[in-house]
Design an enzyme around this catalytic site. Structure first.
Site, PDB file in Angstrom:
ATOM      1  N   GLY A 116       0.876  -1.176   0.000  1.00 39.71           N
ATOM      2  CA  GLY A 116       0.000   0.000   0.000  1.00 39.71           C
ATOM      3  C   GLY A 116       0.912   1.224   0.000  1.00 39.71           C
ATOM      4  O   GLY A 116       1.878   1.280   0.773  1.00 39.71           O
ATOM      5  N   ALA A 117       0.626   2.187  -0.892  1.00 43.24           N
ATOM      6  CA  ALA A 117       1.567   3.289  -1.129  1.00 43.24           C
ATOM      7  C   ALA A 117       1.992   4.046   0.143  1.00 43.24           C
ATOM      8  O   ALA A 117       3.188   4.168   0.425  1.00 43.24           O
ATOM      9  CB  ALA A 117       0.982   4.227  -2.172  1.00 43.24           C
TER      10      ALA A 117
ATOM     11  N   ASN B 132      -3.124   2.730 -10.055  1.00 46.25           N
ATOM     12  CA  ASN B 132      -3.564   1.987  -8.866  1.00 46.25           C
ATOM     13  C   ASN B 132      -3.545   0.498  -9.229  1.00 46.25           C
ATOM     14  O   ASN B 132      -3.265   0.116 -10.374  1.00 46.25           O
ATOM     15  CB  ASN B 132      -4.960   2.453  -8.428  1.00 46.25           C
ATOM     16  CG  ASN B 132      -5.341   1.896  -7.064  1.00 46.25           C
ATOM     17  OD1 ASN B 132      -4.566   1.973  -6.110  1.00 46.25           O
ATOM     18  ND2 ASN B 132      -6.512   1.295  -6.944  1.00 46.25           N
ATOM     19  N   LYS B 133      -3.842  -0.338  -8.277  1.00 46.25           N
ATOM     20  CA  LYS B 133      -3.804  -1.801  -8.453  1.00 46.25           C
ATOM     21  C   LYS B 133      -4.451  -2.242  -9.761  1.00 46.25           C
ATOM     22  O   LYS B 133      -5.518  -1.755 -10.137  1.00 46.25           O
ATOM     23  CB  LYS B 133      -4.502  -2.435  -7.240  1.00 46.25           C
ATOM     24  CG  LYS B 133      -4.626  -3.936  -7.252  1.00 46.25           C
ATOM     25  CD  LYS B 133      -3.323  -4.669  -7.461  1.00 46.25           C
ATOM     26  CE  LYS B 133      -2.264  -4.306  -6.451  1.00 46.25           C
ATOM     27  NZ  LYS B 133      -0.908  -4.773  -6.852  1.00 46.25           N
TER      28      LYS B 133
ATOM     29  N   GLN C  35      -5.741  -8.760  -2.315  1.00 51.00           N
ATOM     30  CA  GLN C  35      -5.727  -7.732  -1.256  1.00 51.00           C
ATOM     31  C   GLN C  35      -7.142  -7.321  -0.853  1.00 51.00           C
ATOM     32  O   GLN C  35      -7.369  -6.897   0.289  1.00 51.00           O
ATOM     33  CB  GLN C  35      -4.962  -6.479  -1.728  1.00 51.00           C
ATOM     34  CG  GLN C  35      -3.464  -6.659  -1.832  1.00 51.00           C
ATOM     35  CD  GLN C  35      -3.042  -7.065  -3.233  1.00 51.00           C
ATOM     36  OE1 GLN C  35      -3.798  -7.729  -3.951  1.00 51.00           O
ATOM     37  NE2 GLN C  35      -1.837  -6.705  -3.631  1.00 51.00           N
TER      38      GLN C  35
ATOM     39  N   ARG D 279      10.230  -1.143  -5.088  1.00 54.75           N
ATOM     40  CA  ARG D 279       8.998  -1.168  -5.887  1.00 54.75           C
ATOM     41  C   ARG D 279       8.913   0.146  -6.671  1.00 54.75           C
ATOM     42  O   ARG D 279       9.043   1.220  -6.089  1.00 54.75           O
ATOM     43  CB  ARG D 279       7.751  -1.345  -4.996  1.00 54.75           C
ATOM     44  CG  ARG D 279       7.668  -2.712  -4.339  1.00 54.75           C
ATOM     45  CD  ARG D 279       6.286  -2.962  -3.762  1.00 54.75           C
ATOM     46  NE  ARG D 279       5.338  -3.369  -4.769  1.00 54.75           N
ATOM     47  CZ  ARG D 279       4.027  -3.472  -4.533  1.00 54.75           C
ATOM     48  NH1 ARG D 279       3.543  -3.174  -3.352  1.00 54.75           N
ATOM     49  NH2 ARG D 279       3.208  -3.870  -5.491  1.00 54.75           N
TER      50      ARG D 279
ATOM     51  N   ASP E 204      -1.488   4.823  -6.331  1.00 54.06           N
ATOM     52  CA  ASP E 204      -0.043   4.629  -6.117  1.00 54.06           C
ATOM     53  C   ASP E 204       0.784   5.772  -6.679  1.00 54.06           C
ATOM     54  O   ASP E 204       1.868   6.053  -6.197  1.00 54.06           O
ATOM     55  CB  ASP E 204       0.408   3.296  -6.720  1.00 54.06           C
ATOM     56  CG  ASP E 204      -0.101   2.158  -5.858  1.00 54.06           C
ATOM     57  OD1 ASP E 204      -1.267   1.755  -6.037  1.00 54.06           O
ATOM     58  OD2 ASP E 204       0.655   1.724  -4.969  1.00 54.06           O
TER      59      ASP E 204
HETATM   60  O1  MRU Z   1       0.536  -4.033  -4.590  1.00 59.80           O
HETATM   61  P1  MRU Z   1      -0.090  -3.301  -3.450  1.00 59.80           P
HETATM   62  O2  MRU Z   1      -0.919  -4.148  -2.567  1.00 59.80           O
HETATM   63  O3  MRU Z   1       0.927  -2.481  -2.691  1.00 59.80           O
HETATM   64  O4  MRU Z   1      -1.052  -2.261  -4.166  1.00 59.80           O
HETATM   65  C1  MRU Z   1      -1.749  -1.348  -3.357  1.00 59.80           C
HETATM   66  C2  MRU Z   1      -2.697  -0.487  -4.091  1.00 59.80           C
HETATM   67  O5  MRU Z   1      -2.775  -0.489  -5.300  1.00 59.80           O
HETATM   68  C3  MRU Z   1      -3.483   0.496  -3.262  1.00 59.80           C
HETATM   69  O6  MRU Z   1      -4.738   0.725  -3.818  1.00 59.80           O
HETATM   70  C4  MRU Z   1      -2.718   1.827  -3.210  1.00 59.80           C
HETATM   71  O7  MRU Z   1      -1.390   1.627  -2.841  1.00 59.80           O
HETATM   72  C5  MRU Z   1      -3.345   2.795  -2.289  1.00 59.80           C
HETATM   73  S1  MRU Z   1      -3.156   2.344  -0.627  1.00 59.80           S
HETATM   74  C6  MRU Z   1      -3.824   3.547   0.343  1.00 59.80           C
END
Ligand code: MRU
Length: 350
Positions: free
Chosen positions: A46-47, A246-247, A195, A86, A236
């Site tokens: 998560g960012a 985003n994801k 997730q 990342r 992100d």
């Molecule tokens: O690969 P991840 O689980 O780190 O991806 C997370 C996401 O895409 C979240 O939606 C994003 O980081 C926002 S978290 C507040």
């Protein structure tokens, strides 16, 4: 609410998110390399959470750098090493660079490394605490744009687990629930690492917030049949024109929302904006291992010889976004102009 991480006796203790919801296990990071590994493996993810973890990672790195003749040069390399864990979430770079910039400044003022480290620690703790306060503000702004009987769809996990607490998209959910506005949250399971099913549903169940888990392929049909009237997701990296990474799967959700006339919102702190990128085309997209697609927790789900494509993120074009909920309020179109105004407001406050 769950504790994503704790800074305890000079060590970073992380909740291992890869084990949830079956097991609650902690990881103690005593050096920055372990923090990098945790970020890579998504033990912390998560960012905003990886940003905060990188801030603490820099403190651990500074301790190592202090043992070498070139304190700043070594710390600079450690910063770059952490950032390389990342590529998409800009919060990681933002936090590591912020801590490094303070080290450069204090070194320039002639402070000894041990005194610099004490100040870096204070900054890392501040990044952590500020994130929670920012999420609460964002939650309040976000709840204002939601209708009275909100049936909301979200993707991935943008909750307490993805941040230092409360959450971005789930911060909006929590505030709407507090105000009695929320009827139901539909959580996309979020392939390939789930997730949404493992983390979003876990958090909401823990807090007694109504949640229904659906598979990613059900999102459009759920919008059509279940009265979804808002979509809120995290981010992100947001480019200067509002395009948002985003994801993976978020772009499809935004397209489906558009087709059904449902407003699609992003909730993200200003540390997720990358003002240096003109558009989403320049956002680096992380590609992860084929095993994540062809297996689930070592259970084989596809033939070994099949090819795979595993981008971890996608980019939603700004024109599909109804508003970007930030700690300064909700930014709407025209994005290029309004994001410039937001940037000016942040600079003024510094
Ligand atoms: O690969 P991840 O689980 O780190 O991806 C997370 C996401 O895409 C979240 O939606 C994003 O980081 C926002 S978290 C507040």
């Amino acid at each position: 609410m769950i504790d994503t991480m704790r800074w305890e006796n000079g060590k970073l203790v992380l909740l291992d998110q890869t084990k949830l919801p079956q097991a609650t296990e902690l990881i103690t990071c005593e050096d920055y390399k372990r923090v990098k590994v945790a970020i890579k493996r998504l033990e912390v993810r998560g960012a905003p959470a990886i940003g905060a973890a990188a801030g603490f990672g820099m403190v651990l790195g500074a301790r190592e750098a202090a043992k070498r003749p070139d304190f700043l040069g070594t710390l600079n390399k450690i910063k770059d090493d952490l950032i390389s864990a990342r590529p998409t979430a800009v919060n990681l770079e933002w936090a590591a660079k912020k801590v490094y910039a303070l080290a450069v400044k204090l070194n320039g003022e002639g402070l000894a490394p041990f005194k610099i480290i004490a100040e870096l620690e204070k900054l890392a703790v501040k990044i952590y605490n500020d994130d929670i306060a920012i999420n609460k503000r964002m939650g309040e702004y976000g709840a204002e744009v939601l209708p009275q009987n909100t049936v909301l769809l979200t993707h991935c996990n943008a909750g307490a687990l993805a941040t230092c607490g409360w959450g971005t998209a789930l911060g909006v959910v929590r505030e709407a629930h507090k105000q009695g506005k929320l009827l139901m949250v539909y959580a996309d399971e979020t392939r390939p690492l789930l997730q949404g099913a493992r983390l979003t549903a876990y958090e909401l169940v823990e807090d007694n917030i109504p949640v229904t888990v659906i598979t990613d392929g059900m999102a459009a049909w759920t919008m059509k049949t279940k009265g979804i009237n808002a979509v809120v997701v995290g981010a992100d990296r947001i480019a200067a024109n509002g395009d948002t990474a985003n994801k993976i799967g978020t772009y499809g959700v935004a397209l489906a929302a558009k087709a059904h006339g449902i407003p699609f919102y992003i909730a993200a702190p200003t540390s997720t904006f990358d003002f240096t990128l003109a558009s989403g085309e320049q956002i680096p997209i992380e590609e992860r291992s084929a095993d994540e697609v062809k297996q689930f927790r070592s259970e084989v789900t596809a033939p070994a010889k099949a090819l795979t494509f595993n981008p971890s993120f996608d980019v939603t074009p700004a024109e599909l976004i109804a508003g970007i909920i930030t700690e300064y309020g909700v930014v709407t179109a025209p994005y290029a102009e309004n994001i410039k105004l937001l940037q000016a407001q942040i600079k003024e406050e510094l």
